[in-house]
Design an enzyme around this catalytic site. Structure first.
Site, PDB file in Angstrom:
ATOM      1  N   VAL A 113       0.900  -1.157   0.000  1.00 18.19           N
ATOM      2  CA  VAL A 113       0.000   0.000   0.000  1.00 18.19           C
ATOM      3  C   VAL A 113       0.939   1.208   0.000  1.00 18.19           C
ATOM      4  CG1 VAL A 113      -1.777   1.267   1.258  1.00 18.19           C
ATOM      5  CG2 VAL A 113      -1.843  -1.234   1.203  1.00 18.19           C
ATOM      6  N   PRO A 114       1.088   1.859  -1.145  1.00 17.92           N
ATOM      7  CA  PRO A 114       2.206   2.779  -1.383  1.00 17.92           C
ATOM      8  C   PRO A 114       2.136   4.145  -0.697  1.00 17.92           C
ATOM      9  CG  PRO A 114       0.765   2.774  -3.268  1.00 17.92           C
ATOM     10  CD  PRO A 114       0.224   1.738  -2.311  1.00 17.92           C
ATOM     11  N   CYS A 115       2.268   4.141   0.623  1.00 18.80           N
ATOM     12  CA  CYS A 115       2.263   5.408   1.358  1.00 18.80           C
ATOM     13  C   CYS A 115       3.496   6.250   1.037  1.00 18.80           C
ATOM     14  CB  CYS A 115       2.144   5.156   2.857  1.00 18.80           C
ATOM     15  SG  CYS A 115       3.403   4.072   3.534  1.00 18.80           S
ATOM     16  N   HIS A 116       4.547   5.631   0.489  1.00 20.44           N
ATOM     17  CA  HIS A 116       5.744   6.379   0.115  1.00 20.44           C
ATOM     18  C   HIS A 116       5.479   7.339  -1.049  1.00 20.44           C
ATOM     19  CE1 HIS A 116       5.761   2.708  -2.360  1.00 20.44           C
ATOM     20  NE2 HIS A 116       6.325   3.457  -3.297  1.00 20.44           N
TER      21      HIS A 116
END
Length: 157
Positions: free
Chosen positions: A119-122
């Site tokens: 889950v690409p929070c970056h």
């Protein structure tokens, strides 16, 4: 709940999940041994993560089962819509969720994302383009953004 530790270019990470889905992928800040045996239920996730780090995968197709509040899950769902190689701001993410005033709550939910990379929070940065908080550290966030960039920069040194 099954778990394993894998070695990534950014250090060791712990993966957890069961038949309901992957519940956690967290970066570890200490050196530990990678698991010798990967539980069958986690094999596909490990394979997809390896493909991601090798540059052969730009989205994950895994059953996810993170623990969180309904609001956190809504934020994490929106994170999944940020395309590979792109970024968005916390403000834009708040707007996409329908409440520009929820920016701090959105940032907080982003920081509690239990599924590092998947889950690409970056991909969420400051409105001014600056890197802002990242549970894995700003160096790892920069690495991930560079890794996903369509225009790879090569170091001169």
């Amino acid at each position: 709940m099954e778990s394993c530790t894998i070695n990534t270019p950014l250090g060791y990470a712990k993966l957890e999940g069961d038949e309901a889905g992957i519940s956690s992928l967290t970066v570890l800040n200490n050196k530990v041994a990678a698991s010798d045996i990967i539980p069958e239920i986690l094999e596909d996730a490990v394979c997809q993560l390896n493909e991601y780090f090798e540059g052969e995968r730009n989205e994950f197709s895994l059953k996810l089962n993170p623990e969180g509040t309904d609001f956190q899950k809504r934020v994490w769902g929106k994170l999944l819509t940020i395309p590979y190689g792109k970024t968005t701001s916390y403000l834009q993410l708040s707007k996409n969720l329908g409440d520009v005033k929820a920016i701090r709550a959105v940032a907080n939910a982003n920081g509690k994302n239990p599924l590092w990379i998947i889950v690409p929070c970056h991909r969420v940065i400051g409105s001014d383009g600056s890197l802002t908080g990242y549970a894995g550290g700003l160096g790892r966030k920069q690495w991930l953004i560079n890794h996903e960039s369509p225009n790879k920069q090569q170091s001169l040194f």
